[in-house]
Write a protein that holds these residues in place. Structure first.
Motif, PDB file in Angstrom:
ATOM      1  N   LEU A  29      44.391  49.172  28.255  1.00 31.14           N
ATOM      2  CA  LEU A  29      44.762  47.841  27.803  1.00 31.14           C
ATOM      3  C   LEU A  29      45.115  47.804  26.326  1.00 31.14           C
ATOM      4  N   ASP A  30      44.771  48.844  25.597  1.00 29.07           N
ATOM      5  CA  ASP A  30      44.969  48.793  24.150  1.00 29.07           C
ATOM      6  C   ASP A  30      46.442  48.837  23.739  1.00 29.07           C
ATOM      7  N   ARG A  31      47.336  49.010  24.701  1.00 30.00           N
ATOM      8  CA  ARG A  31      48.777  48.980  24.404  1.00 30.00           C
ATOM      9  C   ARG A  31      49.416  47.650  24.791  1.00 30.00           C
ATOM     10  N   TYR A  32      48.564  46.667  25.102  1.00 30.37           N
ATOM     11  CA  TYR A  32      49.064  45.392  25.575  1.00 30.37           C
ATOM     12  C   TYR A  32      48.521  44.247  24.732  1.00 30.37           C
ATOM     13  N   ALA A  33      49.383  43.317  24.401  1.00 30.95           N
ATOM     14  CA  ALA A  33      48.897  42.023  23.950  1.00 30.95           C
ATOM     15  C   ALA A  33      48.418  41.275  25.194  1.00 30.95           C
ATOM     16  N   VAL A  34      47.422  40.423  25.038  1.00 29.52           N
ATOM     17  CA  VAL A  34      46.877  39.728  26.199  1.00 29.52           C
ATOM     18  C   VAL A  34      46.896  38.226  25.968  1.00 29.52           C
ATOM     19  N   ALA A  35      46.862  37.509  27.059  1.00 29.57           N
ATOM     20  CA  ALA A  35      46.907  36.048  26.963  1.00 29.57           C
ATOM     21  C   ALA A  35      46.299  35.426  28.212  1.00 29.57           C
ATOM     22  N   TRP A  36      45.915  34.184  28.065  1.00 30.46           N
ATOM     23  CA  TRP A  36      45.503  33.351  29.190  1.00 30.46           C
ATOM     24  C   TRP A  36      46.479  32.193  29.304  1.00 30.46           C
ATOM     25  N   PHE A  37      46.906  31.938  30.507  1.00 25.92           N
ATOM     26  CA  PHE A  37      47.744  30.794  30.830  1.00 25.92           C
ATOM     27  C   PHE A  37      47.002  29.953  31.864  1.00 25.92           C
ATOM     28  N   ARG A  38      47.469  28.735  32.046  1.00 32.04           N
ATOM     29  CA  ARG A  38      46.908  27.896  33.101  1.00 32.04           C
ATOM     30  C   ARG A  38      47.994  27.038  33.701  1.00 32.04           C
ATOM     31  N   GLN A  39      47.764  26.648  34.944  1.00 29.87           N
ATOM     32  CA  GLN A  39      48.711  25.779  35.635  1.00 29.87           C
ATOM     33  C   GLN A  39      47.942  24.752  36.444  1.00 29.87           C
ATOM     34  N   CYS A  50      46.166  33.626  23.160  1.00 34.28           N
ATOM     35  CA  CYS A  50      46.682  34.989  23.198  1.00 34.28           C
ATOM     36  C   CYS A  50      46.036  35.802  22.081  1.00 34.28           C
ATOM     37  N   ALA A  51      46.095  37.111  22.251  1.00 36.65           N
ATOM     38  CA  ALA A  51      45.526  38.006  21.252  1.00 36.65           C
ATOM     39  C   ALA A  51      46.365  39.267  21.175  1.00 36.65           C
ATOM     40  N   THR A  52      46.517  39.788  19.984  1.00 38.39           N
ATOM     41  CA  THR A  52      47.250  41.031  19.791  1.00 38.39           C
ATOM     42  C   THR A  52      46.417  42.214  20.293  1.00 38.39           C
ATOM     43  N   THR A  53      46.979  43.399  20.205  1.00 36.18           N
ATOM     44  CA  THR A  53      46.349  44.569  20.828  1.00 36.18           C
ATOM     45  C   THR A  53      44.928  44.825  20.337  1.00 36.18           C
ATOM     46  N   ARG A  54      44.670  44.527  19.065  1.00 40.58           N
ATOM     47  CA  ARG A  54      43.317  44.739  18.536  1.00 40.58           C
ATOM     48  C   ARG A  54      42.661  43.415  18.158  1.00 40.58           C
ATOM     49  N   SER A  55      43.199  42.320  18.680  1.00 39.53           N
ATOM     50  CA  SER A  55      42.668  40.973  18.415  1.00 39.53           C
ATOM     51  C   SER A  55      42.638  40.647  16.932  1.00 39.53           C
ATOM     52  N   ASP A  56      43.507  41.272  16.159  1.00 42.58           N
ATOM     53  CA  ASP A  56      43.535  40.909  14.742  1.00 42.58           C
ATOM     54  C   ASP A  56      44.249  39.584  14.530  1.00 42.58           C
ATOM     55  N   VAL A  57      45.010  39.174  15.535  1.00 42.09           N
ATOM     56  CA  VAL A  57      45.643  37.854  15.515  1.00 42.09           C
ATOM     57  C   VAL A  57      45.391  37.183  16.860  1.00 42.09           C
ATOM     58  N   THR A  58      44.869  35.969  16.813  1.00 46.82           N
ATOM     59  CA  THR A  58      44.687  35.176  18.027  1.00 46.82           C
ATOM     60  C   THR A  58      45.307  33.802  17.810  1.00 46.82           C
ATOM     61  N   ASN A  59      45.763  33.208  18.892  1.00 43.91           N
ATOM     62  CA  ASN A  59      46.340  31.874  18.835  1.00 43.91           C
ATOM     63  C   ASN A  59      45.815  31.036  19.993  1.00 43.91           C
ATOM     64  N   TYR A  60      45.807  29.732  19.766  1.00 41.79           N
ATOM     65  CA  TYR A  60      45.300  28.807  20.776  1.00 41.79           C
ATOM     66  C   TYR A  60      46.210  27.597  20.879  1.00 41.79           C
ATOM     67  N   ASN A  97      47.245  37.420  31.489  1.00 37.23           N
ATOM     68  CA  ASN A  97      48.556  38.048  31.280  1.00 37.23           C
ATOM     69  C   ASN A  97      48.417  39.186  30.283  1.00 37.23           C
ATOM     70  N   ALA A  98      49.161  40.252  30.531  1.00 41.82           N
ATOM     71  CA  ALA A  98      49.215  41.355  29.574  1.00 41.82           C
ATOM     72  C   ALA A  98      50.670  41.726  29.350  1.00 41.82           C
ATOM     73  N   ARG A  99      51.036  41.868  28.113  1.00 41.92           N
ATOM     74  CA  ARG A  99      52.418  42.232  27.765  1.00 41.92           C
ATOM     75  C   ARG A  99      52.416  43.566  27.037  1.00 41.92           C
ATOM     76  N   HIS A 100      53.108  44.527  27.642  1.00 43.15           N
ATOM     77  CA  HIS A 100      53.199  45.858  27.049  1.00 43.15           C
ATOM     78  C   HIS A 100      54.088  45.808  25.811  1.00 43.15           C
ATOM     79  N   ILE A 101      53.964  46.805  24.955  1.00 39.31           N
ATOM     80  CA  ILE A 101      54.803  46.871  23.762  1.00 39.31           C
ATOM     81  C   ILE A 101      56.283  46.968  24.113  1.00 39.31           C
ATOM     82  N   SER A 102      56.591  47.326  25.368  1.00 38.14           N
ATOM     83  CA  SER A 102      57.979  47.345  25.838  1.00 38.14           C
ATOM     84  C   SER A 102      58.432  45.986  26.350  1.00 38.14           C
TER      85      SER A 102
END
Length: 117
Positions: A29-39, A50-60, A97-102
């Motif tokens: 997972l360390d190559r992915y940014a991660v996020a939570w979505f809801r519907q 969401c959080a960057t690969t090392r959680s150095d940046v998070t947003n809400y 959700n996970a988004r790869h660096i690609s």
């Protein structure tokens, strides 16, 4: 191929707390940014946090700021969403959700959160 499985949803009273978990497998997972979505029913899927690969940046999303906290444990391949002071309007299916660096996106199957008033 990354696979994501959410857990931790359920029924909770307004003001209560839940902790969602997202278990990743098939890739580190360390190559992915991660996020939570809801519907919510009848609404479009929206980003919660969401959080960057090392959680150095998070947003809400504004609607959850100060109440929800995203975290990740790359060693365990886990992502979490701590949800406090829950409101009925937080009722939704929550997706990991996970988004790869690609820029390839991966989704879990979702977990239902229901907040009663």
């Amino acid at each position: 191929q990354l696979q994501l499985v959410e857990s931790g949803g359920g029924l909770v009273q307004s003001g209560g707390s839940l902790r969602l978990s997202c278990a990743a497998s098939g890739s580190n997972l360390d190559r992915y940014a991660v996020a939570w979505f809801r519907q919510a029913p009848g609404k479009e899927r929206e980003g919660v946090s969401c959080a960057t690969t090392r959680s150095d940046v998070t947003n809400y999303a504004d609607s959850v700021k100060g109440r929800f906290t995203i975290s990740r444990d790359n060693a365990k391949n886990m992502v979490y969403l701590q949800m406090n002071s829950l409101k009925p309007e937080d009722t939704a299916v929550y997706y990991c959700n996970a988004r790869h660096i690609s820029n390839m996106d991966y989704w879990g199957q979702g977990t239902q959160v229901t907040v009663s008033s």
